[in-house]
Design a protein around this motif. Structure first.
Motif, PDB file in Angstrom:
ATOM      1  N   ARG A 174      -3.882   3.023  -1.077  1.00 60.65           N
ATOM      2  CA  ARG A 174      -4.791   2.379  -0.111  1.00 60.65           C
ATOM      3  C   ARG A 174      -6.234   2.356  -0.592  1.00 60.65           C
ATOM      4  NH1 ARG A 174      -3.134   1.115   5.271  1.00 60.65           N
ATOM      5  NH2 ARG A 174      -1.139   2.070   5.746  1.00 60.65           N
ATOM      6  N   PRO A 224       0.816  -1.213   0.000  1.00 64.95           N
ATOM      7  CA  PRO A 224       0.000   0.000   0.000  1.00 64.95           C
ATOM      8  C   PRO A 224       0.854   1.269   0.000  1.00 64.95           C
ATOM      9  CG  PRO A 224       0.039  -0.957   2.194  1.00 64.95           C
ATOM     10  CD  PRO A 224       0.833  -1.875   1.297  1.00 64.95           C
ATOM     11  N   HIS A 239      -9.417   4.768   6.060  1.00 63.59           N
ATOM     12  CA  HIS A 239      -8.945   3.651   5.239  1.00 63.59           C
ATOM     13  C   HIS A 239     -10.142   2.794   4.836  1.00 63.59           C
ATOM     14  CE1 HIS A 239      -5.418   4.737   7.740  1.00 63.59           C
ATOM     15  NE2 HIS A 239      -4.817   4.632   6.571  1.00 63.59           N
ATOM     16  N   LEU A 279      -7.067  -0.650  -3.274  1.00 66.09           N
ATOM     17  CA  LEU A 279      -6.683  -2.037  -3.027  1.00 66.09           C
ATOM     18  C   LEU A 279      -7.764  -3.023  -3.458  1.00 66.09           C
ATOM     19  CD1 LEU A 279      -4.845  -1.710   0.403  1.00 66.09           C
ATOM     20  CD2 LEU A 279      -3.927  -1.463  -1.916  1.00 66.09           C
TER      21      LEU A 279
END
Length: 144
Positions: free
Chosen positions: A88, A40, A122, A91
Motif C-alpha cells: 500500500r 495492494p 494509508h 502504490l
C-alpha cells in the motif's frame, strides 16, 4: 499532447469518473490508454517473521482492468491494461515507475478514498503521484 495516457482504476465509483475523463481526453487527443490496477498488499508482522498478504483477490483485480479496457475499446479508444502488485505504501511509486517505463505523458488518478484515522494509515496515492511524477497528473474528482 497526451497521446500516451496511464490511468489507475480500482473499480469504485471514483474509478468510473476517472474512466469518463480518460475516455473524453483520449478521444480528443486520439491518444492511447494504458489501464493499471495495483493489487495492494499489507505486511503482517508475527513476532520474528512477517508475511505479505494481498488485500484483494487477483481475479477481482483482473476483472477491474478487463472491464475498464473493454469500456474504452467500446468507445473506439486504443487501450490495454495490466494488474501489478505492491505494498500500500508503494502504490504511488509503482504508478510513476510504470508511467516512465511506458513513456506516458499523462497520469490520471482519482482522489483518495480514506478519511479520519484510515487516511493516516494509508498514504494518498494521488498525492504521492503528484509529488513525484515527472509528467503531468490529472486528478479527477467525483461526487461518489
Amino acid at each position: 499532447m497526451y497521446k500516451n495516457i496511464l490511468t489507475a482504476v480500482d473499480g469504485s465509483a471514483h474509478g468510473t469518473a476517472v474512466l469518463d475523463a480518460v475516455a473524453s481526453l483520449a478521444k480528443l487527443t486520439e491518444g492511447k490508454v494504458h489501464v493499471i490496477h495495483i493489487l495492494p498488499s499489507e505486511v503482517i508482522s508475527g513476532g520474528i517473521t512477517s508475511t505479505v498478504v494481498p488485500v484483494e483477490e487477483i481475479a477481482q483485480s483482473r476483472q477491474v482492468v478487463d472491464d475498464a479496457v473493454a469500456r474504452l475499446r467500446d468507445e473506439g479508444i486504443t487501450a490495454d491494461g495490466e494488474v501489478d502488485e505492491g505494498l500500500r505504501g508503494e502504490l504511488a511509486a509503482i504508478l510513476v515507475d510504470r508511467a516512465e517505463a511506458l513513456g506516458s505523458d499523462l497520469i490520471v488518478v482519482g482522489p483518495g478514498h480514506y478519511s479520519g484515522i484510515s487516511a493516516l494509515l494509508h498514504p494518498s496515492v494521488s498525492r504521492g503521484v503528484a509529488k513525484s511524477s515527472p509528467v503531468s497528473v490529472l486528478l479527477v474528482r467525483s461526487e461518489a
